[in-house]
Design an enzyme around this catalytic site. Structure first.
Site, PDB file in Angstrom:
ATOM      1  N   ARG A 251     -12.111  -5.454  -6.781  1.00 18.17           N
ATOM      2  CA  ARG A 251     -11.481  -6.089  -5.264  1.00 18.17           C
ATOM      3  C   ARG A 251     -13.410  -6.063  -4.892  1.00 18.17           C
ATOM      4  O   ARG A 251     -13.771  -5.449  -4.656  1.00 18.17           O
ATOM      5  CB  ARG A 251     -11.136  -5.531  -4.724  1.00 18.17           C
ATOM      6  CG  ARG A 251     -10.272  -5.403  -4.884  1.00 18.17           C
ATOM      7  CD  ARG A 251      -8.932  -4.894  -3.911  1.00 18.17           C
ATOM      8  NE  ARG A 251      -9.533  -2.942  -3.723  1.00 18.17           N
ATOM      9  CZ  ARG A 251      -8.701  -2.788  -2.753  1.00 18.17           C
ATOM     10  NH1 ARG A 251      -8.146  -3.156  -1.762  1.00 18.17           N
ATOM     11  NH2 ARG A 251      -9.106  -1.630  -2.446  1.00 18.17           N
TER      12      ARG A 251
ATOM     13  N   PHE B  95       1.011  -1.044  -0.136  1.00 17.38           N
ATOM     14  CA  PHE B  95       0.051   0.054  -0.127  1.00 17.38           C
ATOM     15  C   PHE B  95       0.840   1.295  -0.254  1.00 17.38           C
ATOM     16  O   PHE B  95       1.792   1.170   1.037  1.00 17.38           O
ATOM     17  CB  PHE B  95      -0.694   0.001   1.432  1.00 17.38           C
ATOM     18  CG  PHE B  95      -2.134   1.021   1.163  1.00 17.38           C
ATOM     19  CD1 PHE B  95      -3.275   0.052   0.642  1.00 17.38           C
ATOM     20  CD2 PHE B  95      -1.933   2.047   2.008  1.00 17.38           C
ATOM     21  CE1 PHE B  95      -4.317   1.390   0.966  1.00 17.38           C
ATOM     22  CE2 PHE B  95      -2.891   3.208   1.698  1.00 17.38           C
ATOM     23  CZ  PHE B  95      -4.380   3.070   1.355  1.00 17.38           C
TER      24      PHE B  95
ATOM     25  N   TYR C  10     -11.341   1.330   9.935  1.00 19.71           N
ATOM     26  CA  TYR C  10     -12.536   2.204   9.425  1.00 19.71           C
ATOM     27  C   TYR C  10     -13.342   0.817   8.199  1.00 19.71           C
ATOM     28  O   TYR C  10     -14.263   0.797   7.911  1.00 19.71           O
ATOM     29  CB  TYR C  10     -12.636   3.093   8.335  1.00 19.71           C
ATOM     30  CG  TYR C  10     -11.351   3.479   7.923  1.00 19.71           C
ATOM     31  CD1 TYR C  10     -10.815   3.324   6.506  1.00 19.71           C
ATOM     32  CD2 TYR C  10     -10.098   4.331   8.975  1.00 19.71           C
ATOM     33  CE1 TYR C  10      -9.265   3.162   6.030  1.00 19.71           C
ATOM     34  CE2 TYR C  10      -8.800   4.143   8.740  1.00 19.71           C
ATOM     35  CZ  TYR C  10      -8.781   3.444   7.109  1.00 19.71           C
ATOM     36  OH  TYR C  10      -7.176   4.195   6.258  1.00 19.71           O
ATOM     37  N   LYS C  11     -12.028   0.017   8.147  1.00 15.71           N
ATOM     38  CA  LYS C  11     -12.197  -0.726   7.309  1.00 15.71           C
ATOM     39  C   LYS C  11     -13.057  -2.017   7.605  1.00 15.71           C
ATOM     40  O   LYS C  11     -14.201  -1.733   8.055  1.00 15.71           O
ATOM     41  CB  LYS C  11     -11.123  -1.611   6.998  1.00 15.71           C
ATOM     42  CG  LYS C  11     -10.449  -0.437   5.796  1.00 15.71           C
ATOM     43  CD  LYS C  11      -8.779  -1.123   5.354  1.00 15.71           C
ATOM     44  CE  LYS C  11      -7.827   0.586   4.361  1.00 15.71           C
ATOM     45  NZ  LYS C  11      -6.723   0.125   4.439  1.00 15.71           N
TER      46      LYS C  11
ATOM     47  N   ASP D 228       1.242  -4.728   9.241  1.00 16.40           N
ATOM     48  CA  ASP D 228       0.412  -3.571   9.096  1.00 16.40           C
ATOM     49  C   ASP D 228      -1.178  -4.431   8.747  1.00 16.40           C
ATOM     50  O   ASP D 228      -1.030  -5.608   8.130  1.00 16.40           O
ATOM     51  CB  ASP D 228       0.733  -2.739   7.868  1.00 16.40           C
ATOM     52  CG  ASP D 228      -0.403  -1.843   7.308  1.00 16.40           C
ATOM     53  OD1 ASP D 228      -1.512  -1.810   7.712  1.00 16.40           O
ATOM     54  OD2 ASP D 228      -0.071  -0.593   7.239  1.00 16.40           O
TER      55      ASP D 228
HETATM   56  C1  LIG Z   1      -5.970   2.040   4.437  1.00 20.15           C
HETATM   57  C2  LIG Z   1      -4.610   1.368   4.446  1.00 20.15           C
HETATM   58  C3  LIG Z   1      -3.750   2.701   5.281  1.00 20.15           C
HETATM   59  C4  LIG Z   1      -4.449   3.362   4.766  1.00 20.15           C
HETATM   60  O1  LIG Z   1      -3.792   4.377   6.049  1.00 20.15           O
HETATM   61  P1  LIG Z   1      -4.395   5.253   6.859  1.00 20.15           P
HETATM   62  O2  LIG Z   1      -2.952   6.158   7.561  1.00 20.15           O
HETATM   63  O3  LIG Z   1      -5.645   5.394   7.025  1.00 20.15           O
HETATM   64  O4  LIG Z   1      -5.243   6.637   5.916  1.00 20.15           O
HETATM   65  C5  LIG Z   1      -2.200   2.077   5.169  1.00 20.15           C
HETATM   66  N1  LIG Z   1      -1.521   0.812   4.925  1.00 20.15           N
HETATM   67  C6  LIG Z   1      -2.748   0.492   4.427  1.00 20.15           C
HETATM   68  C7  LIG Z   1      -2.404  -1.776   3.948  1.00 20.15           C
HETATM   69  C8  LIG Z   1      -4.179   0.000   4.516  1.00 20.15           C
HETATM   70  O5  LIG Z   1      -4.902  -0.801   3.538  1.00 20.15           O
END
Ligand SMILES: *Cc1c(COP(=O)(O)O)cnc(C)c1O
Length: 426
Positions: free
Chosen positions: A398, A133, A243-244, A218
């Site tokens: 997805r 990500f 939030y996911k 993560d």
């Molecule tokens: C959704 C996601 C993020 C988002 O980061 P925020 O700091 O919450 O904006 C970061 N890394 C991964 C792997 C994600 O899936």
């Protein structure tokens, strides 16, 4: 899996599953007067119906007590974050002293890297997955630079083998062994956001420890999706967002896990703030920092109560349902979606490749579909028909069948819509 995707059969599957009752605890977005087929709970989970009341409780406390709300009301704010330890421990498979809810995900990743990425001598490298990500990659690269390192040599990015979409555990293990005493840290996504692959976190943590490196994950796409045993696996640290799959609302509070072996240390490098200071002495306003002997030592600031109020509702739902039971239902939903896609491919002759692993232990509630020969039009047609999914260039769709609120009926409707959209574009 029987190949019957009629709505009647799907309704019978829903009726037979006691966990189906949780769907009524959520607001389902509408499309043409019908429930959307919401398959993006891995981007933003749906709103629990109890969210507004929970938020109102804290607004009331603020209205009635002003600053005294820190010590009065239903959930005094001074130790508000303590409400989450039980739920977070359940979801991560950690001890309650190893988890805390705080800040946002990328912020927490940086705070944890301050403590757990400590390049020294030739041990400077970080092993990550290629195409992580973007925010994670930015964090790792900027941390390497912060330590005067060179991202070109200090960041090892592991790709799948040619022609494959996901990583093999043996390849991760051999990359760790190969980096050996140059490896400072293994930092990967527990569940990959793009392919939906669940990594073997236990084996990876053990391989990292074997060469004297630390290991962090993560868990943005793992929390509330797959059961974990971070403590037992010996994982050093982790962070996630809520939030996911955790349904706590846009930008909701993140959380961290730190293994017990790193707790209670006064000499660990750490960016510190008053909320990590000994709770008994916090308001003595002393000049020197005395860390709380739990993961709370990493907290900087007082709790963002209004954003956390919904988090409490969401975690209670997970405690009630249980992550193991949810995973079992999630496996059935995911297999049903997978079979539905194969069925449509067979009926239409379309080349629909699923890049998410087929083995249940290598995935959670996600299917990533590579629609060969189809462009964005297929996705737009699905959207117009009430399917909320996620599109990634050049042609990956997805979808997350979330066990708390998605139903077999959702997926039977999806089967019919997908078939219709594909036939239309042929
Ligand atoms: C959704 C996601 C993020 C988002 O980061 P925020 O700091 O919450 O904006 C970061 N890394 C991964 C792997 C994600 O899936």
């Amino acid at each position: 899996m029987n190949a019957d995707f009629t709505l009647d059969t799907a309704r019978a599957l829903d009726a037979a599953d006691p966990l189906s009752r949780f769907r009524d605890q959520f607001f389902i977005p509408q499309h043409d007067g019908e429930d959307c087929i919401y398959l993006t709970g891995n981007s933003l989970g749906l709103q629990p119906r109890a969210a507004a009341d929970a938020l109102q409780v804290e607004l009331d406390s603020w209205r009635e007590h002003g600053v005294e709300g820190h010590f009065r009301g239903a959930h005094p704010w001074a130790d508000y974050h303590e409400r989450f330890a039980r739920g977070l421990a359940h979801l991560t498979g950690a001890q309650e002293n190893e988890v805390v809810a705080m800040n946002a995900l990328t912020t927490n990743l940086h705070l944890l890297l301050v403590s757990f990425y400590r390049p020294q001598g030739k041990r400077r490298k970080i092993l990550a997955e290629a195409k992580a990500f973007p925010s994670d990659r930015y964090a790792l690269v900027s941390q390497i630079r912060f330590h005067q390192g060179d991202p070109d040599t200090d960041l090892i990015e592991l790709s799948p083998r040619p022609g494959e979409h996901t990583l093999r555990t043996v390849d991760i293990e051999s990359a760790i062994q190969q980096a050996g005493d140059e490896l400072a840290l293994v930092m990967m996504g527990g569940v990959n956001y793009y392919t939906g692959q669940r990594l073997d976190m236990r084996t990876i943590a053990a391989a990292a420890a074997e060469v004297g490196a630390l290991c962090g994950f993560d868990l943005a796409h793992a929390m509330g999706n797959v059961p974990m045993s971070l403590h037992e696996w010996g994982v050093d640290f982790a962070c996630w967002c809520s939030y996911k799959y955790l349904n706590s609302g846009p930008g909701a509070v993140s959380g961290i896990y730190v293994h017990e072996r790193h707790l209670g240390l006064t000499d660990i490098p750490r960016f510190e703030g008053w909320w990590g200071h000994d709770k008994e002495r916090r308001f003595l306003m002393e000049p020197n920092f005395h860390p709380i002997a739990t993961a709370e030592a990493w907290q900087l600031s007082n709790a963002p109560v209004l954003n956390m109020a919904v988090h409490a509702v969401a975690l209670d739902q997970f405690l009630e349902a249980g992550i193991e039971a949810l995973r079992e239902r999630g496996d059935r939903l995911t297999a049903y979606l997978e079979a539905a896609i194969h069925d449509v491919a067979e009926r239409t002759g379309a080349e629909l490749e699923i890049i998410t692993p087929t083995e249940v232990e290598q995935r959670g509630s996600q299917i990533s579909l590579l629609a060969h020969g189809f462009g964005r039009q297929l996705f737009d047609d699905l959207t117009a028909a009430g399917v909320v999914a996620d599109w990634r260039e050049p042609n990956v769709i997805r979808m997350a069948p979330v066990p708390l609120y998605n139903s077999f009926s959702d997926l039977a409707r999806f089967h019919a819509i997908l078939q219709h959209c594909i036939l239309k574009s042929h």
